[in-house]
Enzyme design. Structure first.
Site, short mmCIF file in Angstrom:
data_model
loop_
_atom_site.label_atom_id
_atom_site.label_comp_id
_atom_site.label_asym_id
_atom_site.label_seq_id
_atom_site.Cartn_x
_atom_site.Cartn_y
_atom_site.Cartn_z
N TYR A 289 10.90 0.17 -8.27
CA TYR A 289 10.77 -0.93 -7.30
C TYR A 289 12.12 -1.64 -7.17
O TYR A 289 12.58 -1.91 -6.06
CB TYR A 289 9.66 -1.90 -7.72
CG TYR A 289 9.54 -3.07 -6.75
CD1 TYR A 289 9.13 -2.85 -5.43
CD2 TYR A 289 9.86 -4.37 -7.14
CE1 TYR A 289 9.05 -3.91 -4.53
CE2 TYR A 289 9.77 -5.43 -6.24
CZ TYR A 289 9.37 -5.19 -4.94
OH TYR A 289 9.29 -6.23 -4.04
N LYS B 176 14.63 -2.06 -3.87
CA LYS B 176 15.08 -3.34 -3.32
C LYS B 176 16.60 -3.49 -3.45
O LYS B 176 17.22 -4.19 -2.64
CB LYS B 176 14.33 -4.50 -3.99
CG LYS B 176 12.85 -4.56 -3.57
CD LYS B 176 12.71 -4.84 -2.06
CE LYS B 176 11.28 -5.03 -1.62
NZ LYS B 176 11.17 -5.34 -0.18
P1 NDP Z 1 1.51 -8.01 0.70
O1 NDP Z 1 0.97 -6.91 -0.14
O2 NDP Z 1 0.67 -9.21 0.93
O3 NDP Z 1 1.97 -7.45 2.12
C1 NDP Z 1 2.60 -6.20 2.25
C2 NDP Z 1 2.58 -5.83 3.72
O4 NDP Z 1 3.30 -4.59 3.91
C3 NDP Z 1 1.18 -5.60 4.25
O5 NDP Z 1 1.08 -6.16 5.54
C4 NDP Z 1 1.05 -4.09 4.30
O6 NDP Z 1 0.20 -3.74 5.38
C5 NDP Z 1 2.49 -3.67 4.63
N1 NDP Z 1 2.79 -2.32 4.16
C6 NDP Z 1 2.90 -1.89 2.88
N2 NDP Z 1 3.14 -0.57 2.85
C7 NDP Z 1 3.17 -0.16 4.15
C8 NDP Z 1 3.35 1.10 4.77
N3 NDP Z 1 3.55 2.21 4.05
N4 NDP Z 1 3.31 1.17 6.12
C9 NDP Z 1 3.12 0.05 6.86
N5 NDP Z 1 2.94 -1.17 6.34
C10 NDP Z 1 2.95 -1.26 4.98
O7 NDP Z 1 2.89 -8.44 0.02
P2 NDP Z 1 4.04 -9.48 0.43
O8 NDP Z 1 3.71 -10.20 1.66
O9 NDP Z 1 4.34 -10.25 -0.79
O10 NDP Z 1 5.23 -8.45 0.66
C11 NDP Z 1 6.03 -8.44 1.82
C12 NDP Z 1 7.44 -8.04 1.43
O11 NDP Z 1 7.97 -9.01 0.55
C13 NDP Z 1 7.53 -6.72 0.69
O12 NDP Z 1 8.67 -6.02 1.17
C14 NDP Z 1 7.73 -7.12 -0.76
O13 NDP Z 1 8.43 -6.16 -1.49
C15 NDP Z 1 8.56 -8.39 -0.57
N6 NDP Z 1 8.55 -9.32 -1.68
C16 NDP Z 1 7.38 -9.83 -2.20
C17 NDP Z 1 7.43 -10.72 -3.26
C18 NDP Z 1 6.19 -11.25 -3.90
O14 NDP Z 1 6.30 -11.75 -5.04
N7 NDP Z 1 5.03 -11.21 -3.28
C19 NDP Z 1 8.71 -11.17 -3.80
C20 NDP Z 1 9.86 -10.56 -3.20
C21 NDP Z 1 9.77 -9.70 -2.17
P3 NDP Z 1 -0.91 -2.59 5.39
O15 NDP Z 1 -1.46 -2.48 4.00
O16 NDP Z 1 -1.89 -3.05 6.41
O17 NDP Z 1 -0.15 -1.40 5.83
C1 8X3 Z 2 8.55 -9.14 -5.92
C2 8X3 Z 2 8.98 -10.08 -6.99
O1 8X3 Z 2 9.54 -10.23 -9.48
O2 8X3 Z 2 7.52 -9.02 -8.88
O3 8X3 Z 2 9.63 -8.49 -5.35
O4 8X3 Z 2 9.69 -8.06 -8.47
S1 8X3 Z 2 8.93 -9.29 -8.51
#
Ligand code: NDP
Ligand code: 8X3
Length: 251
Positions: free
Chosen positions: A150, A154
Site C-alpha cells: 500500500y 502511494k
Molecule cells: P473508501 O473505501 O471510503 O472509498 C474508496 C473509493 O474508491 C470508493 O468510492 C470505491 O468505490 C473506490 N474504488 C476503490 N477501488 C476501485 C476500483 N478498482 N475501481 C473504481 N473505484 C474504486 O476510502 P476513502 O474515501 O478513505 O479513500 C479514498 C482515497 O483516499 C483512497 O485513494 C485512499 O487510499 C486515500 N486515503 C485514505 C485515507 C484514510 O485513512 N481513509 C488516508 C489517506 C489516503 P467502489 O467500491 O464503488 O468502486
Molecule cells: C490511509 C492512511 O495510515 O492507514 O492511507 O495508511 S494509513
C-alpha cells in the site's frame, strides 16, 4: 459551470467531494463500481446541479477508456479531475502478503490513476487549462510496518503527482497532491475485508479526520486563483504525529 470528474465517488472522501462541489455549483461526473450508490447520489445531487455517473473499475483500461469516451457532450469539458479511487487491501508483512491484494493495490491505486489521467488529459491539453488533484496518503511519504505494498502504491502516486506537474507545466495544467493521515471512511473495512469490529477500532480513542475535512481541503486547493498551484498538502488528525505515533485512548 465548471465540471469536476471524481473517481471513488461512492463513499468516503470522494462522496464528500461530490456533495461539496455540487454545493459550489460544479457539474459532476461521479465514478465508482457500485452502481446503486451512484444512482442514489445522482438522484440526491441532481437537485443541486447536473450529474452524470460512470460505473467502471479503474483497474481495467478498456473499461476506463470506454466509460470516458461515453461521456455526453454537455459534460465533456472537464475542468477538474480528482484521482481519488483507491484502497488498501490487507495489512501483512511482506513475507505474508497475498498476491491478489498486491495486484488490487498496484492496479487500482497506481495503474487506475494513470489510465483515468491518460483518458482525460487530451481534453485539458486541448484547452490549455485544467486541474488534477491526486489523493495520495501519508503512506506515500513514510513507510510503516506491514504497509509495504500500500505504501509503495502511494509513494508511486506521490511520484506521479510530481511528474505530472513537470510534464504538464507547458500545458498550463495545475496539479496538486493531497495526502491525508487517518480518515474515518470505509477504508479500514475494505483493508480488513469486511471485519467491521477491527475496522471500527482504527478510528476509536481519538478524533480521526472526517471525509468532509479532506473534501474541504481539496475544494480549497481547487478554488485558489488560477495562478496559484499548491503542490503538496499533508494533513493529519491532531492526535496523529506520524504513521506510527497516535495519541489514542486505549480504554
Ligand atoms: P473508501 O473505501 O471510503 O472509498 C474508496 C473509493 O474508491 C470508493 O468510492 C470505491 O468505490 C473506490 N474504488 C476503490 N477501488 C476501485 C476500483 N478498482 N475501481 C473504481 N473505484 C474504486 O476510502 P476513502 O474515501 O478513505 O479513500 C479514498 C482515497 O483516499 C483512497 O485513494 C485512499 O487510499 C486515500 N486515503 C485514505 C485515507 C484514510 O485513512 N481513509 C488516508 C489517506 C489516503 P467502489 O467500491 O464503488 O468502486
Ligand atoms: C490511509 C492512511 O495510515 O492507514 O492511507 O495508511 S494509513
Amino acid at each position: 459551470m465548471p465540471t469536476v470528474f471524481i473517481t471513488g465517488a461512492t463513499s468516503g472522501i470522494g462522496e464528500a467531494c461530490a456533495h461539496l462541489f455540487a454545493k459550489n455549483k460544479f457539474n459532476l461526473i461521479l465514478c465508482g463500481r457500485r452502481e446503486e450508490k451512484l444512482t442514489k447520489l445522482k438522484s440526491k445531487l441532481s437537485k443541486q446541479t447536473a450529474v452524470h455517473t460512470l460505473q467502471f473499475d479503474v483497474r481495467f483500461k478498456e473499461e476506463v477508456f470506454k466509460a470516458i469516451d461515453s461521456i455526453p457532450e454537455n459534460f465533456k469539458d472537464i475542468d477538474v479531475l480528482i484521482n481519488n479511487a483507491g484502497n488498501a487491501h490487507g495489512l501483512h508483512s511482506i513475507q505474508e502478503g497475498s498476491l491478489e491484494d498486491w495486484d488490487a493495490m498496484i492496479d487500482g491505486n497506481v495503474k487506475g490513476l494513470l489510465y483515468v489521467s491518460k483518458a482525460i488529459l487530451p481534453i485539458m491539453i486541448a484547452k490549455s487549462s485544467g486541474f488534477i488533484v491526486n489523493i495520495g496518503s501519508i503512506a506515500g511519504k513514510e513507510v510503516y510496518p506491514n504497509g509495504n505494498v500500500y505504501c509503495a502504491s502511494k509513494f508511486a502516486v506521490n511520484a506521479l503527482n510530481k511528474a505530472m506537474r513537470l510534464d504538464l507545466n507547458k500545458h498550463n495544467i495545475r496539479v496538486s497532491g493531497v495526502h491525508p493521515g487517518l480518515v474515518a471512511t470505509e477504508f479500514s473495512e475494505v483493508r480488513f475485508k469486511g471485519d467491521t469490529e477491527r475496522a471500527e477500532k482504527v478510528y476509536q480513542g481519538y478524533k480521526a479526520l472526517q471525509a468532509e475535512d479532506i473534501a474541504d481541503i481539496i475544494y480549497f486547493v481547487v478554488s485558489r486563483p488560477y495562478h496559484v498551484n499548491i503542490e503538496d498538502l499533508v494533513v493529519y488528525p491532531t492526535a496523529q504525529a506520524s504513521a506510527t505515533i497516535l495519541n489514542k485512548d486505549e480504554n
